[in-house]
Scaffold this active site. Structure first.
Site, PDB file in Angstrom:
ATOM      1  N   HIS A 133       0.695  -1.175   0.023  1.00  0.00           N
ATOM      2  CA  HIS A 133      -0.086  -0.091   0.053  1.00  0.00           C
ATOM      3  C   HIS A 133       0.915   1.195   0.178  1.00  0.00           C
ATOM      4  CE1 HIS A 133      -3.879  -2.033   1.721  1.00  0.00           C
ATOM      5  NE2 HIS A 133      -3.087  -2.833   1.131  1.00  0.00           N
ATOM      6  N   ARG A 176      -5.514   3.065   2.986  1.00  0.00           N
ATOM      7  CA  ARG A 176      -6.332   3.524   3.716  1.00  0.00           C
ATOM      8  C   ARG A 176      -6.012   2.763   5.065  1.00  0.00           C
ATOM      9  NH1 ARG A 176      -9.893  -0.264   0.075  1.00  0.00           N
ATOM     10  NH2 ARG A 176     -11.541   1.232   0.380  1.00  0.00           N
ATOM     11  N   HIS A 200      -7.172   0.411   8.172  1.00  0.00           N
ATOM     12  CA  HIS A 200      -8.221  -0.559   8.205  1.00  0.00           C
ATOM     13  C   HIS A 200      -8.516  -0.828   9.740  1.00  0.00           C
ATOM     14  CE1 HIS A 200      -6.271  -1.901   4.430  1.00  0.00           C
ATOM     15  NE2 HIS A 200      -7.454  -2.378   4.094  1.00  0.00           N
ATOM     16  N   GLU A 206     -11.116 -15.556   6.612  1.00  0.00           N
ATOM     17  CA  GLU A 206     -12.318 -16.227   7.071  1.00  0.00           C
ATOM     18  C   GLU A 206     -12.016 -17.544   7.010  1.00  0.00           C
ATOM     19  OE1 GLU A 206     -12.702 -14.206   4.324  1.00  0.00           O
ATOM     20  OE2 GLU A 206     -13.060 -12.564   5.834  1.00  0.00           O
ATOM     21  N   ASN A 214      -8.716 -13.305  -4.842  1.00  0.00           N
ATOM     22  CA  ASN A 214      -8.361 -14.946  -4.331  1.00  0.00           C
ATOM     23  C   ASN A 214      -9.913 -15.413  -4.391  1.00  0.00           C
ATOM     24  OD1 ASN A 214      -7.923 -12.851  -1.730  1.00  0.00           O
ATOM     25  ND2 ASN A 214      -9.216 -14.911  -1.174  1.00  0.00           N
TER      26      ASN A 214
HETATM   27  I1  8IG Z   1      -7.397  -9.195  -0.809  1.00  0.00           I
HETATM   28  O1  8IG Z   1     -10.496 -13.413   1.090  1.00  0.00           O
HETATM   29  C1  8IG Z   1      -8.465  -9.819   0.167  1.00  0.00           C
HETATM   30  N1  8IG Z   1      -8.911  -9.431   1.324  1.00  0.00           N
HETATM   31  N2  8IG Z   1     -11.953 -10.923   4.699  1.00  0.00           N
HETATM   32  N3  8IG Z   1     -11.271 -12.464   2.574  1.00  0.00           N
HETATM   33  C2  8IG Z   1     -10.993 -11.160   3.424  1.00  0.00           C
HETATM   34  N4  8IG Z   1     -10.356 -10.004   3.151  1.00  0.00           N
HETATM   35  C3  8IG Z   1      -9.860 -10.131   1.876  1.00  0.00           C
HETATM   36  C4  8IG Z   1      -9.693 -11.330   1.175  1.00  0.00           C
HETATM   37  C5  8IG Z   1     -10.433 -12.668   1.586  1.00  0.00           C
HETATM   38  N5  8IG Z   1      -9.015 -11.234   0.283  1.00  0.00           N
END
Ligand code: 8IG
Length: 274
Positions: free
Chosen positions: A73, A94, A96, A195, A237
């Site tokens: 970033h 940003r 988070h 997750e 992803n």
């Molecule tokens: I880039 O698979 C990215 N950010 N929560 N899950 C969550 N945030 C993400 C993901 C993901 N890939």
């Protein structure tokens, strides 16, 4: 305590935003901006085609902002001049929620932009996708969100309507630019861990299509400030359990790079028309 300390509960965050907007006006020489672009994972280079860079400001020097912590970033705020003469602010990083610096910091860029005159914001992010057809590198329009963070940028009894939060008008413009763009519901988790497969299944049952760690709190703050919001996700992803392979931050950066040319021209063309 400085009256501009966002961590001080008695500080008015909108006052800090006005100070930040004043700083930006003098540092960029542009007194008012029209648009804000927030660049998430994978979108770092995407603003280069949007307009000509008028000025570049160290984000950490702007009142209320802190330097970013995530690798990949960038820490500058740019002022761009669009071909039609409008001015866009570009936040290359940003804050988070998972950084633990509080919600006020998460949405400070939005409030600063609003104080700088901005009426329209494009929120971009990198995220996980629940639909197997969305291979890494697929851009998706955010149609709505589910905020699972338990947090809100609104303080006190501030009731803000979120119907059509992600402007149908702006989404239609985006689909004129690229009719193949799909739409999805973005689910924000607090993170920073990705997750579990069970959480991804839960997000799907709740109506989600995308999982990420940003955007919803910013969108809420934008709506409070009366801004029109466009949300663009880059699926970097497949969400955990949707594909057999584990997630890695490297994979996220790679997918962003590979999608670079497509999302750059997409963002440039959309920005030109909104
Ligand atoms: I880039 O698979 C990215 N950010 N929560 N899950 C969550 N945030 C993400 C993901 C993901 N890939």
């Amino acid at each position: 305590m400085s009256t501009l300390d966002l961590d001080e509960p008695s500080t008015d965050p909108f006052e800090v935003a006005r100070a930040a907007a004043d700083h930006l006006a003098s540092a960029t020489g542009v007194s008012r901006h029209d648009l804000l672009l927030v660049l998430g994972s994978g979108w770092g280079g995407a603003a280069d085609l949007v307009g000509e860079t008028v000025a570049e400001v160290e984000t950490g020097h702007i009142p209320g902002f802190t330097a970013p912590v995530v690798a990949g970033h960038s820490a500058t705020t740019r002022s761009l001049r669009l071909p039609d003469g409008r001015h866009a602010l570009v936040l290359g990083s940003r804050t988070h929620l998972y950084e633990g610096r509080g919600v006020r910091r998460v949405v400070h860029g939005i409030r600063t932009a609003a104080a700088a005159g901005v009426r329209t914001v494009v929120l971009t992010n990198g995220c996980g996708g629940l639909r197997p057809a969305w291979s890494p590198g697929t851009p998706v329009l955010i149609s709505d969100h589910i905020n699972l963070t338990g947090a809100s940028p609104l303080e006190g009894a501030t009731f803000v309507d979120l119907t059509d939060l992600y402007s149908a008008r702006l989404r239609a413009i985006a689909r004129e630019v690229d009719p193949s763009l799909d739409e999805g519901v973005y689910v924000q988790f607090r993170g920073p861990q990705y997750e579990t497969p069970a959480e991804v299944r839960m997000a799907g049952i709740l109506g989600g299509d995308l999982v990420g760690m940003s955007t919803t709190l910013e969108a809420i703050a934008a709506r409070q400030a009366g801004l029109e919001v466009l949300g663009l996700s880059l699926v970097t992803n497949l969400a955990a359990g949707i594909s057999a392979t584990p997630l890695s931050h490297e994979e996220v950066i790679e997918a962003g790079k590979a999608a670079g040319p497509r999302i750059s021209s997409l963002l440039a063309e959309i920005t030109r028309r909104i």
